[in-house]
Scaffold this active site. Structure first.
Site, PDB file in Angstrom:
ATOM      1  CG  HIS A 137      -1.958  -1.070   1.168  1.00 21.25           C
ATOM      2  ND1 HIS A 137      -2.774  -1.366   2.243  1.00 21.25           N
ATOM      3  CD2 HIS A 137      -2.310  -1.943   0.184  1.00 21.25           C
ATOM      4  CE1 HIS A 137      -3.576  -2.368   1.923  1.00 21.25           C
ATOM      5  NE2 HIS A 137      -3.307  -2.732   0.681  1.00 21.25           N
ATOM      6  CG  PHE A 181       0.890 -10.083   4.496  1.00 20.60           C
ATOM      7  CD1 PHE A 181       0.917 -10.417   5.842  1.00 20.60           C
ATOM      8  CD2 PHE A 181       0.621 -11.092   3.576  1.00 20.60           C
ATOM      9  CE1 PHE A 181       0.710 -11.717   6.272  1.00 20.60           C
ATOM     10  CE2 PHE A 181       0.408 -12.406   3.991  1.00 20.60           C
ATOM     11  CZ  PHE A 181       0.450 -12.712   5.351  1.00 20.60           C
ATOM     12  CB  CYS A 182       0.226  -3.202   4.177  1.00 17.57           C
ATOM     13  SG  CYS A 182      -0.177  -2.727   5.867  1.00 17.57           S
ATOM     14  CB  ALA A 183       0.267  -6.469  -0.291  1.00 15.92           C
TER      15      ALA A 183
END
Length: 473
Positions: free
Chosen positions: A145, A395-397
């Protein structure tokens, strides 16, 4: 695959193969000393165990060398660029020497600027603020992100996840060639995925960007701790990374690269340090206000009192990794990767997530799911029953993990413990990550724990509390 990164990975694999074929394998290269290596944690089943920190991709522990250097400097701390006193001058020299150390670590061009920030996220937001007018941004949906989201003032094209490095290059070339209008453009790409650990073809993507009149920024947050990064060899325009992933968790990051866009834009933050001269405007339009002359150096985007300890810690980590030698560090990490992947492959219920396939070069970041398990429940059991710290979630993805899990874009999913019972499908995964400070015992314990949990189940019961799966007491 980027020629330099691919060659480095191939060299490391060959080195690991050569040594692993003898009684003294790659494990004979000692891990670097890190803080917390002797910390013990309680187990819900009773007793204590040495903590196995296997969440390096989120934040790596501080190198002992970094901690020692920071501790030695701390009594001499003074304000940077602010005072005539000895400690202030010493701190200023240390700050600027650290800038030179980072430039050398990244093999920057002589005209490049090294700007100190708070993190990779901060670095990319800074770059997002200095884009020229009408600049278009191109980014793969596979990015963290921090690379997906900072481009709020630009037209952004999100590219679908490629399944081979060659497809990534071809996809980017088509998108850049077809852009309307054909004006300034920026490509943002990771060097190593924070989900799969796979290396991206950075040099080839940079060549494609430049061939179509675009620039490229490399998110090296997951690459720099594991592989050497050369701005000149990869031919990227900027590189960003965080200290807390480079064994220097003291609140600083780096944006390094071409100076022109940085010099031509308004400062990222306005205030002391960024300004060269400020004067009252006594007449003419806007009389009564102020006129400001901003610095044209890196200081233009470093307003406020700099985090000299954070910056010095990054420089210390850069020196420590360089002196340890990336060839041996990479070879040892490849040995650990093979140990984990081979161990997980022996558990039929485990599915490792991958974009480019099993043979793709990678760093020590591996994400997986376990049939019949909620990922948050599995990660909680690893922690509570085995003293192993991994990560669970998206995982901020989020777009990448959804793609790898085969979910619809809008299908519900959470970063924490979802409102689902163990055994129900959950749109999250488990990530194990390691690096220069990881001993063999930690990954061996992890693989053994995975086998045992899959075969026997958890020994404890768990519940969801404030978005996290925790042991029920």
């Amino acid at each position: 695959m980027s020629a330099s990164l691919n060659a480095a990975a191939a060299t490391a694999t060959a080195t690991a193969d050569a040594t692993c074929g003898t009684a003294c394998d790659a494990a004979c290269v000692e891990p670097l000393q890190v803080l917390g290596r002797d910390v013990t944690v309680p187990l819900v089943t009773g007793g204590e165990v040495t903590y196995a920190a296997l969440d390096y991709a989120a934040s790596a522990p501080a190198l002992q060398r970094v901690w020692d250097d920071v501790a030695a400097y701390a009594p001499y701390y003074g304000s940077v660029h602010r005072g005539a006193g000895y400690l202030s001058q010493l701190s200023t020299d240390l700050f600027e020497q650290s800038r030179a150390t980072v430039a050398e670590f990244l093999d920057c061009r002589p005209t490049d600027q090294v700007v100190f920030t708070r993190s990779t996220t901060d670095s990319l937001n800074l770059l997002g603020r200095v884009l020229p007018a009408d600049c278009q941004v191109f980014v793969f949906e596979t990015e963290h992100h921090a690379s997906l989201l900072p481009w709020r003032d630009a037209q952004v094209t999100y590219l679908n996840a490629p399944r081979t490095p060659g497809q990534a290059v071809a996809t980017l070339e088509r998108a850049l060639a077809d852009r309307e209008p054909y004006g300034p453009a920026l490509v943002c790409v990771t060097g190593a995925s924070n989900v799969t650990g796979e290396l991206w073809p950075v040099k080839e993507l940079a060549a494609a960007a430049h061939a179509h009149g675009a620039r490229i920024v490399l998110d090296a947050a997951q690459l720099a701790p594991h592989h050497p990064v050369s701005v000149q060899e990869l031919d990227v325009d900027w590189v960003a990374f965080s200290g807390h992933k480079l064994y220097a968790p003291f609140g600083s990051g780096v944006l390094a690269g071409r100076a022109d866009w940085l010099q031509e834009a308004e400062p990222y933050l306005a205030g002391g340090g960024a300004s060269r001269k400020v004067a009252r405007r006594l007449s003419g339009e806007g009389a009564g206000g102020v006129d400001v002359e901003w610095h044209t150096t890196a200081a233009r985007h470093e307003a406020g009192s700099p985090n000299v300890i954070g910056v010095y810690s990054i420089a210390s980590a850069c020196r420590a990794l360089t002196e340890a030698g990336f060839d041996s560090l990479v070879a040892r990490e490849q040995h650990l990767i093979a140990k984990v992947r081979e161990g997980l492959a022996e558990v039929p219920a485990v599915r490792i997530l991958s974009l480019f396939g099993d043979d793709a070069p990678r760093v020590g970041v591996i994400s997986f799911v376990v049939d019949g398990w909620n990922s948050s429940h599995f990660a909680a059991a690893l922690s509570a029953e085995y003293g192993i710290g991994v990560r669970d979630g998206l995982f901020c993805a989020h777009p990448l993990v959804r793609t790898l899990l085969g979910s619809a874009p809008q299908e519900p999913g959470e970063c924490g413990a979802p409102e689902a019972e163990p055994g129900e499908r959950s749109l999250n995964a488990i990530r194990v990550s390691f690096g220069a400070g990881t001993p063999d015992e930690h990954v061996e314990r992890f693989v053994g724990a995975v086998r045992e949990l899959v075969a026997q189940g958890a020994q404890w019961t768990y519940r969801t509390e404030e978005g996290r799966c925790v042991p029920a007491v």
